[in-house]
Design a protein around this motif. Structure first.
Motif, PDB file in Angstrom:
ATOM      1  N   SER A 124     -21.880 -37.484  17.077  1.00  0.00           N
ATOM      2  CA  SER A 124     -23.139 -38.210  17.204  1.00  0.00           C
ATOM      3  C   SER A 124     -24.145 -37.394  18.018  1.00  0.00           C
ATOM      4  CB  SER A 124     -22.882 -39.559  17.873  1.00  0.00           C
ATOM      5  OG  SER A 124     -24.087 -40.226  18.127  1.00  0.00           O
ATOM      6  N   LEU A 125     -23.664 -36.752  19.063  1.00  0.00           N
ATOM      7  CA  LEU A 125     -24.518 -35.900  19.877  1.00  0.00           C
ATOM      8  C   LEU A 125     -25.067 -34.739  19.052  1.00  0.00           C
ATOM      9  CD1 LEU A 125     -25.743 -35.054  22.588  1.00  0.00           C
ATOM     10  CD2 LEU A 125     -23.536 -33.961  23.137  1.00  0.00           C
ATOM     11  N   ALA A 126     -24.215 -34.102  18.261  1.00  0.00           N
ATOM     12  CA  ALA A 126     -24.659 -32.982  17.422  1.00  0.00           C
ATOM     13  C   ALA A 126     -25.719 -33.441  16.421  1.00  0.00           C
ATOM     14  CB  ALA A 126     -23.469 -32.353  16.699  1.00  0.00           C
ATOM     15  N   ALA A 127     -25.513 -34.596  15.827  1.00  0.00           N
ATOM     16  CA  ALA A 127     -26.493 -35.121  14.866  1.00  0.00           C
ATOM     17  C   ALA A 127     -27.835 -35.386  15.553  1.00  0.00           C
ATOM     18  CB  ALA A 127     -25.959 -36.388  14.209  1.00  0.00           C
ATOM     19  N   ALA A 128     -27.786 -35.971  16.740  1.00  0.00           N
ATOM     20  CA  ALA A 128     -29.016 -36.269  17.478  1.00  0.00           C
ATOM     21  C   ALA A 128     -29.730 -34.988  17.903  1.00  0.00           C
ATOM     22  CB  ALA A 128     -28.699 -37.145  18.688  1.00  0.00           C
ATOM     23  N   LEU A 133     -34.085 -30.904  17.129  1.00  0.00           N
ATOM     24  CA  LEU A 133     -34.510 -29.555  16.726  1.00  0.00           C
ATOM     25  C   LEU A 133     -35.385 -29.603  15.484  1.00  0.00           C
ATOM     26  CD1 LEU A 133     -31.187 -27.655  17.458  1.00  0.00           C
ATOM     27  CD2 LEU A 133     -33.373 -27.370  18.675  1.00  0.00           C
ATOM     28  N   ARG A 134     -35.021 -30.452  14.519  1.00  0.00           N
ATOM     29  CA  ARG A 134     -35.870 -30.595  13.328  1.00  0.00           C
ATOM     30  C   ARG A 134     -37.247 -31.133  13.735  1.00  0.00           C
ATOM     31  NH1 ARG A 134     -30.880 -31.796  11.422  1.00  0.00           N
ATOM     32  NH2 ARG A 134     -31.096 -34.039  11.699  1.00  0.00           N
ATOM     33  N   THR A 139     -35.928 -25.517  10.856  1.00  0.00           N
ATOM     34  CA  THR A 139     -35.494 -25.894   9.509  1.00  0.00           C
ATOM     35  C   THR A 139     -33.972 -25.852   9.408  1.00  0.00           C
ATOM     36  OG1 THR A 139     -35.704 -23.602   8.762  1.00  0.00           O
ATOM     37  CG2 THR A 139     -37.636 -25.045   8.459  1.00  0.00           C
ATOM     38  N   GLU A 140     -33.475 -26.396   8.311  1.00  0.00           N
ATOM     39  CA  GLU A 140     -32.035 -26.354   8.025  1.00  0.00           C
ATOM     40  C   GLU A 140     -31.707 -25.048   7.314  1.00  0.00           C
ATOM     41  OE1 GLU A 140     -29.571 -28.136   8.987  1.00  0.00           O
ATOM     42  OE2 GLU A 140     -30.786 -29.643   9.949  1.00  0.00           O
ATOM     43  N   PRO A 141     -30.566 -24.504   7.504  1.00  0.00           N
ATOM     44  CA  PRO A 141     -29.450 -25.026   8.281  1.00  0.00           C
ATOM     45  C   PRO A 141     -29.497 -24.662   9.767  1.00  0.00           C
ATOM     46  CG  PRO A 141     -28.717 -23.060   7.156  1.00  0.00           C
ATOM     47  CD  PRO A 141     -30.167 -23.293   6.746  1.00  0.00           C
ATOM     48  N   ALA A 142     -30.570 -23.965  10.196  1.00  0.00           N
ATOM     49  CA  ALA A 142     -30.642 -23.504  11.581  1.00  0.00           C
ATOM     50  C   ALA A 142     -30.551 -24.660  12.581  1.00  0.00           C
ATOM     51  CB  ALA A 142     -31.921 -22.707  11.804  1.00  0.00           C
ATOM     52  N   ALA A 143     -31.192 -25.783  12.285  1.00  0.00           N
ATOM     53  CA  ALA A 143     -31.166 -26.916  13.219  1.00  0.00           C
ATOM     54  C   ALA A 143     -29.742 -27.434  13.411  1.00  0.00           C
ATOM     55  CB  ALA A 143     -32.081 -28.032  12.715  1.00  0.00           C
ATOM     56  N   SER A 144     -29.035 -27.638  12.317  1.00  0.00           N
ATOM     57  CA  SER A 144     -27.656 -28.153  12.416  1.00  0.00           C
ATOM     58  C   SER A 144     -26.720 -27.133  13.055  1.00  0.00           C
ATOM     59  CB  SER A 144     -27.139 -28.552  11.035  1.00  0.00           C
ATOM     60  OG  SER A 144     -27.846 -29.676  10.566  1.00  0.00           O
ATOM     61  N   LEU A 145     -26.865 -25.881  12.694  1.00  0.00           N
ATOM     62  CA  LEU A 145     -26.007 -24.848  13.277  1.00  0.00           C
ATOM     63  C   LEU A 145     -26.229 -24.730  14.787  1.00  0.00           C
ATOM     64  CD1 LEU A 145     -26.317 -22.094  10.538  1.00  0.00           C
ATOM     65  CD2 LEU A 145     -24.227 -23.304  11.190  1.00  0.00           C
ATOM     66  N   THR A 146     -27.483 -24.765  15.199  1.00  0.00           N
ATOM     67  CA  THR A 146     -27.790 -24.658  16.626  1.00  0.00           C
ATOM     68  C   THR A 146     -27.284 -25.881  17.379  1.00  0.00           C
ATOM     69  OG1 THR A 146     -29.757 -23.366  16.058  1.00  0.00           O
ATOM     70  CG2 THR A 146     -29.630 -24.229  18.303  1.00  0.00           C
ATOM     71  N   ALA A 147     -27.451 -27.054  16.794  1.00  0.00           N
ATOM     72  CA  ALA A 147     -26.974 -28.284  17.434  1.00  0.00           C
ATOM     73  C   ALA A 147     -25.458 -28.253  17.595  1.00  0.00           C
ATOM     74  CB  ALA A 147     -27.402 -29.498  16.609  1.00  0.00           C
ATOM     75  N   GLU A 148     -24.748 -27.861  16.555  1.00  0.00           N
ATOM     76  CA  GLU A 148     -23.282 -27.790  16.629  1.00  0.00           C
ATOM     77  C   GLU A 148     -22.842 -26.747  17.657  1.00  0.00           C
ATOM     78  OE1 GLU A 148     -21.003 -29.710  15.295  1.00  0.00           O
ATOM     79  OE2 GLU A 148     -22.205 -30.816  13.833  1.00  0.00           O
TER      80      GLU A 148
END
Length: 190
Positions: A124-128, A133-134, A139-148
């Motif tokens: 949930s934290l990674a998604a938030a 970041l978005r 942009t994706e996938p950079a936002a999700s990769l950075t969050a993870e």
């Protein structure tokens, strides 16, 4: 039972952690937690939905702090630097709470249901964080990769911080862990 003493929520959390450490999570009842805190079961349920939430009750506030710090990082900050701002903000919350964190983590490590809840919290934290970041234009996938990656740094830094012989501050360990991630992703060796 004195229901009017201050800090009922904190007293319940401390009583629960003591009992979970002494007797085990499964063997501890809400009634026992309330009794140890000098409160009633009704008071317990005013503060927590169940005995599991005693261990995770601060997750929402922690996530809000982390996400807020990422969102409020300077516009010029690279995505990973915005995550670094979040790690710094979160580290401040844990100052003076190492022993409590160690005990909490020991209880979680001893129970599969609690481990699952911890993983859900981190997802949930990674998604938030990805959403924050978005919101900054990543942009994706950079936002999700950075969050993870940010959640991985938090997890590793936290585990290092609660290690038995560790005495350094969490913020220092978070910076160190982030530096190691940067070195690895840049092709270097940590």
């Amino acid at each position: 039972m004195s229901r009017w003493e201050p800090n009922a929520r904190g007293r319940l959390a401390e009583a629960a952690l003591e009992l979970y450490s002494e007797r085990g999570y499964e063997q501890t009842t809400v009634a026992e937690i309330a009794r140890r805190a000098g409160l009633t079961e009704r008071t317990f349920f005013r503060h927590y939905t169940d005995k599991r939430e005693v261990l995770f009750g601060g997750s929402g506030a922690l996530q809000e702090l982390f996400v807020g710090a990422v969102a409020e990082a300077p516009e010029s900050a690279a995505p990973i630097d915005a995550i670094a701002a979040g790690l710094e903000a979160v580290s401040a919350v844990f100052v003076g709470r190492r022993e409590q964190s160690r005990r909490r983590q020991t209880v979680i490590a001893g129970n599969a249901e609690l481990q699952e809840r911890e993983l859900i919290k981190l997802a949930s934290l990674a998604a938030a964080l990805g959403g924050a970041l978005r919101g900054r234009g990543v942009t994706e996938p950079a936002a999700s990769l950075t969050a993870e990656a940010g959640v991985a740094v938090f997890k590793v830094g936290f585990e290092r911080w609660i290690a038995p012989a560790e005495e350094r501050e969490m913020a220092s360990l978070m910076r160190e862990s982030l530096d190691e991630l940067r070195a690895v992703t840049a092709g270097g060796r940590a």
